[in-house]
Design a protein around this motif. Structure first.
Motif, short mmCIF file in Angstrom:
data_model
loop_
_atom_site.label_atom_id
_atom_site.label_comp_id
_atom_site.label_asym_id
_atom_site.label_seq_id
_atom_site.Cartn_x
_atom_site.Cartn_y
_atom_site.Cartn_z
N GLY A 31 -35.96 25.57 -46.76
CA GLY A 31 -35.52 27.22 -46.57
C GLY A 31 -34.32 27.44 -46.28
N LYS A 32 -33.38 26.45 -46.05
CA LYS A 32 -32.06 26.69 -45.54
C LYS A 32 -30.97 27.07 -46.94
N THR A 33 -30.23 28.06 -46.36
CA THR A 33 -29.18 28.19 -47.38
C THR A 33 -27.64 28.35 -46.96
N GLU A 34 -27.44 28.29 -45.82
CA GLU A 34 -26.29 28.25 -45.05
C GLU A 34 -26.12 27.57 -43.61
N ILE A 35 -25.14 26.98 -43.31
CA ILE A 35 -24.92 26.42 -42.10
C ILE A 35 -25.17 27.34 -40.78
N GLU A 36 -25.97 26.60 -40.14
CA GLU A 36 -26.45 27.72 -38.81
C GLU A 36 -26.08 26.89 -37.61
N TYR A 37 -25.63 27.55 -36.54
CA TYR A 37 -25.16 26.93 -35.23
C TYR A 37 -26.16 26.96 -34.32
N VAL A 38 -26.25 25.99 -33.56
CA VAL A 38 -27.43 26.14 -32.43
C VAL A 38 -27.12 27.32 -31.41
N LYS A 39 -26.13 27.75 -31.13
CA LYS A 39 -25.78 29.02 -30.35
C LYS A 39 -25.97 30.23 -30.98
N VAL A 74 -30.56 18.61 -37.19
CA VAL A 74 -30.10 19.71 -36.40
C VAL A 74 -30.29 20.93 -37.35
N GLN A 75 -29.62 20.80 -38.63
CA GLN A 75 -29.16 21.78 -39.55
C GLN A 75 -30.59 22.16 -40.14
N LEU A 76 -31.16 21.26 -40.56
CA LEU A 76 -32.57 21.37 -41.32
C LEU A 76 -33.88 21.74 -40.43
N GLU A 77 -33.53 21.46 -38.91
CA GLU A 77 -34.63 21.53 -37.98
C GLU A 77 -35.91 20.61 -38.17
N ASN A 78 -35.58 19.44 -38.93
CA ASN A 78 -36.42 18.42 -39.06
C ASN A 78 -36.14 17.06 -38.76
N PRO A 79 -36.88 16.54 -37.72
CA PRO A 79 -36.65 15.19 -37.33
C PRO A 79 -36.96 14.23 -38.41
N LYS A 80 -37.85 14.33 -39.25
CA LYS A 80 -38.11 13.56 -40.40
C LYS A 80 -37.07 13.64 -41.60
N THR A 81 -35.87 13.43 -41.40
CA THR A 81 -34.73 13.70 -42.42
C THR A 81 -33.94 12.47 -42.52
N VAL A 82 -34.02 11.80 -43.79
CA VAL A 82 -33.49 10.57 -43.94
C VAL A 82 -32.27 10.63 -44.82
N THR A 83 -31.57 9.56 -45.32
CA THR A 83 -30.39 9.34 -45.99
C THR A 83 -31.18 8.68 -47.68
N LYS A 84 -30.76 9.52 -48.60
CA LYS A 84 -31.03 9.29 -50.02
C LYS A 84 -30.23 8.71 -50.78
N TYR A 85 -29.03 9.20 -50.45
CA TYR A 85 -27.75 8.54 -51.46
C TYR A 85 -26.45 8.78 -50.78
N MET A 86 -25.78 7.62 -50.76
CA MET A 86 -24.16 7.66 -50.91
C MET A 86 -23.50 7.35 -51.78
N SER A 87 -22.40 8.20 -52.28
CA SER A 87 -21.49 8.00 -53.56
C SER A 87 -20.55 6.82 -52.97
N GLU A 88 -19.64 6.72 -53.96
CA GLU A 88 -18.64 5.63 -53.78
C GLU A 88 -17.84 5.90 -52.36
N ILE A 89 -17.64 4.91 -51.77
CA ILE A 89 -16.94 4.71 -50.45
C ILE A 89 -15.57 4.36 -50.45
N ASP A 90 -14.87 5.19 -50.19
CA ASP A 90 -13.42 4.72 -50.33
C ASP A 90 -12.80 4.41 -49.15
N PHE A 91 -12.33 3.20 -48.88
CA PHE A 91 -11.59 2.73 -47.71
C PHE A 91 -10.17 2.90 -48.09
N LYS A 92 -9.60 3.98 -47.20
CA LYS A 92 -8.25 4.06 -47.28
C LYS A 92 -7.07 3.08 -46.34
N SER A 93 -7.65 3.16 -45.22
CA SER A 93 -6.76 2.10 -44.19
C SER A 93 -8.19 1.73 -43.14
#
Length: 128
Positions: A116-124, A39-58
């Protein structure tokens, strides 16, 4: 942090210990980050590249309601970097944090495509 999605923990979401299966939670996080980034990038071909350390707290249990929070930390030329926190909706106790999730917009050729995006955009705001 803005919390976007709530999930109700059901029997099929549990591990052998009777608590929320971490893999299920990561599936929900990955899907939420993908939807948010698409939604933010207006591109349906957006994929996960990386996830850092996952910290389970509870942990979470059957019947709990969890909510997934996402915050943008950086806009790259073809990527969006997010932070994530999942918490118990009723107790507000943090279940998991992920400091860095990088989502990449792809072109038709499957290679990173500048968005070309530099800030969060809201659909509204787009609909004005």
């Amino acid at each position: 942090m803005r919390f976007h999605t709530r999930k109700w923990i059901k029997p099929q979401d549990l591990n052998p210990n009777g608590t929320l299966f971490g893999g299920r939670l990561l599936e929900w996080i990955d899907e939420e980050c993908a939807l948010y980034s698409i939604v933010q990038l207006e591109n349906p071909k957006t994929v996960t590249k990386y996830m850092s350390e996952i910290d389970f707290k509870s942990s979470a249990h059957q019947g709990d309601i969890v909510e997934i929070g996402i915050e943008v930390s950086k806009f790259g030329s073809a990527s969006l970097t997010l932070k994530c926190e999942v918490r118990n909706k009723m107790t507000r106790e943090t279940i998991i944090t992920i400091d860095k999730i990088v989502m990449v917009a792809l072109g038709e050729d499957g290679k990173p495509k500048p968005h070309g995006k530099t800030e969060i955009e809201y659909v509204k705001d787009r609909l004005k």
